[in-house]
Design an enzyme around this catalytic site. Structure first.
Site, PDB file in Angstrom:
ATOM      1  N   GLU A   1       0.849  -1.191   0.000  1.00 25.91           N
ATOM      2  CA  GLU A   1       0.000   0.000   0.000  1.00 25.91           C
ATOM      3  C   GLU A   1       0.883   1.238   0.000  1.00 25.91           C
ATOM      4  OE1 GLU A   1      -4.126   1.433   2.190  1.00 25.91           O
ATOM      5  OE2 GLU A   1      -3.166  -0.443   2.737  1.00 25.91           O
TER       6      GLU A   1
ATOM      7  N   GLU B   1      -2.127   0.704  13.459  1.00 25.18           N
ATOM      8  CA  GLU B   1      -3.289   1.051  12.632  1.00 25.18           C
ATOM      9  C   GLU B   1      -4.590   0.813  13.384  1.00 25.18           C
ATOM     10  OE1 GLU B   1      -5.057   0.085   8.177  1.00 25.18           O
ATOM     11  OE2 GLU B   1      -3.602  -1.289   9.074  1.00 25.18           O
TER      12      GLU B   1
ATOM     13  N   HIS C   1       1.260   3.183  11.829  1.00 26.63           N
ATOM     14  CA  HIS C   1       0.209   4.002  11.232  1.00 26.63           C
ATOM     15  C   HIS C   1       0.052   5.214  12.151  1.00 26.63           C
ATOM     16  CE1 HIS C   1      -2.035   2.057   7.953  1.00 26.63           C
ATOM     17  NE2 HIS C   1      -2.954   2.974   8.107  1.00 26.63           N
TER      18      HIS C   1
END
Length: 912
Positions: free
Chosen positions: A444, A714, A735
């Site tokens: 990603e 995250e 994250h």
């Protein structure tokens, strides 16, 4: 006698103004003085002997007062400042050099190998031999690529950038770099070699496996300009005279890693050809480049249960592993795999999804060799190494990221909270790699707009993000659709049709506003204003009866109650969130219009009408907000969406009760998390905000710290309490979004907040709590160092403040009227506002009592009336207004066979 000094002069937002991209750079400087009455009234700026006086108190981003600079101009600027008739001495000169400001300045053209260098082929090296005459005075190499490049002159590395030219919206904006290569050149023959890698241009991007988003051919644009002592200039640019050959890098990809064969092999020399490319899209950098910023030694090497060699570097980082190897043999293959965590004492690679994150080396015979990749990066704390016996002393993690200047620090008396703050810093360091990415390890690594929208205030305190986020916003503007829609990621490689997701697209308005508030930069507002308006106009066109309802939304993403397979399933109603954000963005655009001297009326009216519709559709007369979730109350309170004091009061109490009923576990996702502690504080309940912040059970900010986290996760439960990885497909351990609460820590726990753009005025308002004995924050503002430090000791509360010259502050101390101070150091001592809590009267009081509530939970658990704080708090929620001593009996009523009187007596004894 007082002393005042100014400078050095800074140009735009560049720490190193070599190759500046504007002919009229704005100038900034700081002033240091021991004169308490000093106030700048004028300044003089000297450009190579040309002096201009400016009658102004401004010292941040002052407009260029001279004639515009041409391309390649090198000039020295110094400043002196006046307070009335008193002048400082001149500063030391600061040197600026412009880059190539026009496409016409380039005689070079993009060139690409003809036969080699295709997809799946070894990384090519493009070369040119240059013969130079005596008398070299200076030399510059201007370079960029389709792909990423690393240049060498006569075998020496050019510059220290990594993965240049970085990632921009290549179709519209491609950065080039300016390198001073004077010291690398010599009289006679010089060999210029440039290695090209796939990078973002041709490598894999996003999870679908697609590559070559921007084109299928790597290409180089390079222009070497050599100036001789006699003033003549020789220019050597990329053209058909260059050649190409294969490098030892057989494969490279940002997601999958790098394969390098160090054995000596002959490569066919290929010719190159010119490829068509628009030179008008070339732009100079606005911020610092990606560099290797730190090297961390390995802490431990051991064998896993399966017999694998594992390495722990002690910190989740972004970069790669450097290995020092000895007595290698030809054909020996070493494989390095990377992961952020261990699972069942083995490398936890499932969160990587399809990213291989593997570097492979085929070695040659050598007594000693150091190997590391240069065309990839990984997110990892742990590595698995096969093919060689290694020891910790021979291994290091090379930390890579945009080389941002650190500007903010925080400390306090709670070790876990300090570790949490360090995790926020490391999470930002790893994810601010040329673009503000969501995560640095899996398939990603994209510039998600929602993540940076919530995190921008924290980022702007910790590091100088003005140039970094300024260039990202320029990409946002060019990627924005004609109808005003903002892609979910910038640069956009998802190509969504008319993407309109609240809190994500609102990065178009929020991030420029944050940059202005933190840096005082009206230029970013002027540049982004059309983009900001277009986004608000687009979402306003989607409203029905004044509210934005229906359609796709991310909503309060990753609410802790959402199941692993459905991160959309938040408690907060997505229509409530969307309409609230429309109000907020409309208000921001109206504010920006006023700053820029434009008509704000349309957006003021839109905000007012949408606020009325919000209340009409989603709010009861008693202040209940539709979906009754912490996030919707945080939005309503912090963004002043409730028109009456009664509604605000009831909403504040409801938010507080929801926090209590959840046992002070977090109950918000991406949208609510940056606001909930502020909402509790502004509603007069800072103690509950502290309880929320300092909770250690899952889900909470400190739960990952108790699990050994060194970055922000995250998910609140990226790793489950049993040490297994969350089963959700999206489970990153680096994250930054949920670390946005650090902004509240800086502004409220420590008490250091901007009150005017660029910290021209500062609010000092620390809010202490019994949980901490001291806290401090320091920030390098555009004017200089500002800091707040407080401590509680012996019934006294002492606050120390430092304010830079050019700024002033309003200081709020407990029990005192606000105090106005100017620059300098200040100290006050007042009675400690933190006093022992009284014996709880109601169940609500008991929950709020940080010392007694854990004891009550333990007692109720022993009595069999619940298990754990969260469950008991939930069971107690219906009885918040009942007497505290009755709680045990009330809980016992659920079991008719129990005698609640004994339980009540035990709790009453605990409460005294």
């Amino acid at each position: 006698m007082t002393a005042t000094t100014a400078g050095p002069v800074r140009f735009e937002h560049r720490d190193d103004p070599l190759g500046l991209g504007t002919a009229t750079p704005r100038l900034s400087w700081q002033v240091r003085t021991d004169d308490p009455d000093w106030a700048q009234t004028a300044c003089e700026l000297d450009l190579d002997g040309t002096v201009v006086r400016v009658d102004s108190a401004e010292q941040v981003l002052v407009p260029w007062p001279f004639e515009p600079l041409p391309s390649r101009a090198r000039a020295a600027v110094r400043v002196r400042v006046a307070s009335g008739d008193d002048w400082s001495a001149w500063s030391e000169p600061s040197t600026v050099e412009t880059g190539l400001l026009s496409a016409a300045d380039w005689s070079a053209r993009f060139v690409s190998p003809v036969e080699i260098g295709g997809i799946g082929s070894p990384a090519p090296i493009l070369s040119r031999t240059v013969t130079l005459r005596p008398g070299i005075a200076s030399a510059r190499l201007y370079a960029t690529a389709h792909g990423v490049y690393e240049a060498r002159l006569n075998g020496e590395r050019v510059g220290d950038e990594v993965l240049a030219p970085g990632w921009t919206s290549y179709q519209a904006r491609l950065r080039y770099q300016t390198h001073d290569v004077t010291a690398l050149l010599q009289e006679g023959e010089n060999e210029l070699d440039v290695l090209l890698g796939n990078g973002w241009f041709r490598g894999r991007l996003a999870w679908a496996g697609k590559r070559a988003h921007y084109g299928d051919r790597l290409a180089l644009l390079a222009q070497l300009e050599v100036t001789y002592a006699d003033g003549t200039v020789e220019v050597i640019g990329t053209d058909e005279q260059w050649t190409a050959r294969n490098s030892t890098v057989l494969a490279d990809d940002l997601y999958d890693g790098q394969l390098t064969d160090l054995r000596a092999t002959e490569s066919t020399v290929d010719r190159v050809e010119v490829v068509e490319a628009d030179l008008g899209r070339l732009v100079a950098p606005e911020g610092p480049p990606v560099r290797a910023t730190e090297v961390l030694p390995a802490l431990k090497v051991w064998q896993s249960p399966s017999g694998r060699t594992l390495v722990d570097f002690g910190q989740n980082v972004v970069g790669w592993v450097r290995m020092h190897l000895r007595n290698t043999r030809a054909g020996q293959e070493i494989v390095v795999r990377h992961a952020e965590v261990l699972e069942h004492d083995e490398l936890g690679v499932r969160p990587l999804r399809s990213a291989k994150a593997t570097d492979t080396y085929v070695l040659d015979d050598a007594a000693e060799v150091v190997v590391e990749p240069n065309l990839t990066f990984h997110g990892f704390r742990y590595a698995e190494i096969t093919g060689a016996d290694v020891v910790a002393e021979d291994l290091a993690a090379v930390v890579v990221g945009t080389d941002l200047r650190r500007t903010g620090w925080f400390s306090c008396s709670d070790h876990d909270l300090e570790q949490f703050h360090r995790n926020v810093v490391w999470g930002m360091r790893g994810n601010f790699l040329d673009v503000p990415t969501d995560c640095p390890q899996r398939d990603e690594r994209l510039g998600w707009t929602g993540d940076i929208q919530v995190f921008a205030p924290t980022a702007g305190f910790l590091f100088d993000t003005a140039g970094f986020l300024g260039t990202w916003l320029a990409d946002l503007a060019v990627e924005q659709h004609e109808d005003g829609s903002v892609p979910y990621v910038i640069p956009d490689v998802l190509y969504g049709k008319s993407p309109t997701a609240t809190a994500w697209g609102d990065a178009a308005t929020v991030v420029p506003w944050v940059l202005y508030r933190r840096n005082g930069d009206t230029g970013v507002l002027a540049r982004q204003f059309d983009s900001m308006r277009a986004w608000v106009d687009k979402i306003a066109s989607l409203t029905t009866d004044g509210v934005w309802a229906g359609g796709f939304q991310f909503g309060d993403w990753l609410d802790p109650t959402a199941p692993p397979e459905n991160p959309f399933a938040a408690q907060a109603n997505p229509d409530v969130v969307a309409t609230a954000y429309l109000i907020r963005s409309a208000e921001i655009v109206a504010e920006v219009a006023r700053v820029l001297g434009r008509n704000a009326g349309h957006y003021e009216k839109l905000a007012a009408e949408t606020r009325e519709a919000f209340v009409r559709h989603y709010v009861t007369d008693a202040g209940r907000v539709l979906s009754d979730a912490p996030t919707v109350y945080a939005l309503a309170l912090e963004w002043d969406l409730l028109p009456t004091s009664e509604q605000r009061s009831h909403a504040a109490e409801r938010l507080a009760d929801l926090v209590r009923a959840n046992g002070f576990r977090i109950g918000t996702g991406f949208v609510g998390t940056p606001l909930v502690t502020d909402a509790l504080t502004s509603a007069g309940r800072p103690g509950l905000a502290y309880r929320l912040l300092l909770e250690r059970d899952c889900p909470s900010w400190l739960y990952p710290v108790t699990m050994g986290a060194t970055t922000i996760w995250e998910r609140w439960d990226s790793m489950l309490p049993d040490g297994s990885i969350n089963p959700g497909e999206m489970t990153s351990f680096n994250h930054y979004a949920l670390g946005a609460v650090a902004d509240w820590m800086h502004r409220t726990v420590a008490g250091l907040a901007p009150a005017a753009p660029g910290y021209r005025r500062i609010t000092v308002r620390p809010v202490p709590d019994a949980a901490l004995t001291h806290a401090s924050a320091r920030h390098e503002t555009p004017y200089g160092t500002a800091s707040v430090s407080w401590r509680r000791d012996g019934g006294e509360f002492t606050v120390e403040v430092e304010i830079p010259a050019g700024s002033s502050a309003e200081v709020h101390l407990p029990g005192r009227a606000p105090i106005e101070v100017r620059h300098g150091r200040h100290e006050w001592t007042v009675p400690d506002p933190v006093t022992p809590r009284p014996v709880p009267v109601t169940v609500r009081d008991l929950l709020d009592h940080a010392e007694l509530w854990p004891k009550a939970v333990a007692l109720l658990g022993e009595l069999g009336l619940g298990e754990g704080s969260a469950q008991i708090a939930k069971e107690a929620a219906p009885f918040l207004d009942r007497p505290a001593a009755e709680l045990a009996g009330l809980l016992a009523m659920k079991d008719p066979s129990r005698d609640g009187s004994a339980a009540e007596a035990a709790l009453a004894a605990l409460l005294g």
